[in-house]
Write an enzyme that holds these catalytic residues in place. Sequence first.
Site, PDB file in Angstrom:
ATOM      1  CE  LYS A  80     -10.710  -1.799  -3.432  1.00 42.27           C
ATOM      2  NZ  LYS A  80     -11.095  -0.410  -3.641  1.00 42.27           N
ATOM      3  CG  ASP A  81      -9.775  -5.811  -0.298  1.00 40.32           C
ATOM      4  OD1 ASP A  81      -9.542  -4.589  -0.372  1.00 40.32           O
ATOM      5  OD2 ASP A  81     -10.916  -6.304  -0.374  1.00 40.32           O
ATOM      6  NE  ARG A 129      -6.985   4.255  -4.882  1.00 39.53           N
ATOM      7  CZ  ARG A 129      -8.157   4.365  -5.477  1.00 39.53           C
ATOM      8  NH1 ARG A 129      -8.281   5.125  -6.542  1.00 39.53           N
ATOM      9  NH2 ARG A 129      -9.226   3.740  -5.008  1.00 39.53           N
ATOM     10  NE  ARG A 130     -11.995   4.737  -4.154  1.00 38.06           N
ATOM     11  CZ  ARG A 130     -12.583   3.641  -3.692  1.00 38.06           C
ATOM     12  NH1 ARG A 130     -13.052   3.604  -2.457  1.00 38.06           N
ATOM     13  NH2 ARG A 130     -12.691   2.569  -4.459  1.00 38.06           N
ATOM     14  NE  ARG A 147     -13.634   0.845   7.728  1.00 33.06           N
ATOM     15  CZ  ARG A 147     -13.347  -0.271   8.387  1.00 33.06           C
ATOM     16  NH1 ARG A 147     -12.973  -0.216   9.651  1.00 33.06           N
ATOM     17  NH2 ARG A 147     -13.440  -1.433   7.804  1.00 33.06           N
ATOM     18  NE  ARG A 153     -17.584   1.887   2.265  1.00 32.90           N
ATOM     19  CZ  ARG A 153     -16.383   1.669   1.759  1.00 32.90           C
ATOM     20  NH1 ARG A 153     -15.781   2.605   1.073  1.00 32.90           N
ATOM     21  NH2 ARG A 153     -15.788   0.513   1.939  1.00 32.90           N
ATOM     22  CB  CYS A 244       3.648   2.747   4.166  1.00 34.06           C
ATOM     23  SG  CYS A 244       5.039   1.901   4.904  1.00 34.06           S
TER      24      CYS A 244
HETATM   25  N1  LIG Z   1     -11.609  -2.388   0.214  1.00 36.31           N
HETATM   26  C1  LIG Z   1     -12.961  -2.466  -0.112  1.00 36.31           C
HETATM   27  C2  LIG Z   1     -13.221  -3.103  -1.412  1.00 36.31           C
HETATM   28  N2  LIG Z   1     -12.522  -4.170  -1.796  1.00 36.31           N
HETATM   29  C3  LIG Z   1     -12.962  -4.531  -3.049  1.00 36.31           C
HETATM   30  C4  LIG Z   1     -13.965  -3.672  -3.407  1.00 36.31           C
HETATM   31  C5  LIG Z   1     -14.701  -3.782  -4.668  1.00 36.31           C
HETATM   32  C6  LIG Z   1     -13.886  -3.459  -5.869  1.00 36.31           C
HETATM   33  C7  LIG Z   1     -12.910  -4.498  -6.305  1.00 36.31           C
HETATM   34  O1  LIG Z   1     -13.207  -5.695  -6.305  1.00 36.31           O
HETATM   35  O2  LIG Z   1     -11.807  -4.120  -6.697  1.00 36.31           O
HETATM   36  C8  LIG Z   1     -14.145  -2.759  -2.373  1.00 36.31           C
HETATM   37  C9  LIG Z   1     -15.131  -1.665  -2.286  1.00 36.31           C
HETATM   38  C10 LIG Z   1     -14.695  -0.358  -2.872  1.00 36.31           C
HETATM   39  O3  LIG Z   1     -13.518   0.009  -2.842  1.00 36.31           O
HETATM   40  O4  LIG Z   1     -15.549   0.364  -3.356  1.00 36.31           O
END
Ligand SMILES: NCc1[nH]cc(CCC(=O)O)c1CC(=O)O
Length: 326
Positions: A80-81, A129-130, A147, A153, A244
């Site tokens: 996802k990153d 999104r959340r 953050r 967190r 974006c």
């Molecule tokens: N951007 C942060 C991030 N990147 C990946 C994860 C862990 C979840 C994953 O591997 O998809 C997280 C933390 C989160 O969103 O809680």
Amino acid sequence: MKIKVGTRGSKLAVTQTKQAVAFIQNKFPKLEVELVEITTKGDRLAHHSLASIGGQGAFVKEIEYQLSQGNIDLAIHSLKDLPTIIPNDLTIGAVLKRENPLDCLLFKEEKMTLKKLPLGAKVGTSSLRRQAQLLKVRPDLEIIPIRGNIDTRIKKLYEGPYDAIVLACAGLTRMGFLEQETQLNYEVLPATTCLPSIGQGALALECRKEDASLLSILTEIEDKKTRAEVDAERSFLRMMDGSCTFPIGAYAEQLETGEVRLAGVITSYNGTEYLHETVTDKNPILAGQLLANLLKEQGAERVIQECQEHVRKTTLHETTTLSKED
Ligand SMILES: NCc1[nH]cc(CCC(=O)O)c1CC(=O)O
């Protein structure tokens, strides 16, 4: 054969890199691995807003640079990153079987749920999104930015103003936080309440396109079901210009028929405008395109543009800003 594997220094990054390496070595016991820790700009400036350091991509770019340069051979990322467009000389050689892709609410108080949170309760997240999907079902909540890495967190949940915070199940699980003895109070948010981030829960193994010997190993350990699912999600994001800042979520599941069912959501920053559709197709890339076109027909581009204008206005004078993802 010996390879250098690059990882960020955060606990989550090191943990999941070691888990992935153990998985590879289990199938290829003769493969030698050296871990190389890479400090990214995103890590050094953890207290700055993501937008001001170049967005989520800031964590990834330096690792990709080291990969292109040949200083490392393999990078392990939370998918996802990873931006939908990666450098031309690099490729995602494999994705591993994904963890629970959903989001999780962690509560300060025992036996709490999203429904039971008191009126105006404070929820920590820096993800639009959340925020948007939570406000859709609980418009009274007060969303407060947060953050830092997962440990930080969780510490802030107990020491800060928050009644609850949102984190991905996957990271929490990999770090062992959802095991009973940690006694965290949590509720997994179903996909009907909160669609996850594109690729959430999956690990991507990135290498050089020309590295044929490593690629042949990665092909063998790939989880084909997860690949089909994240291909659909990323195809959708690519069509919507995911570079974006706007609330977008998706979740794909490959059915027993082999078809991929893909749900997606695009919303305004507070969830009052909410476009949600589901499509099914045997071709994952096509599923993503179909979904994007359906949502565009319903006005997705206007919703996105309005959201971006809102973000620009509200973040002009703030040091902490909201980002697409946290
Ligand atoms: N951007 C942060 C991030 N990147 C990946 C994860 C862990 C979840 C994953 O591997 O998809 C997280 C933390 C989160 O969103 O809680």
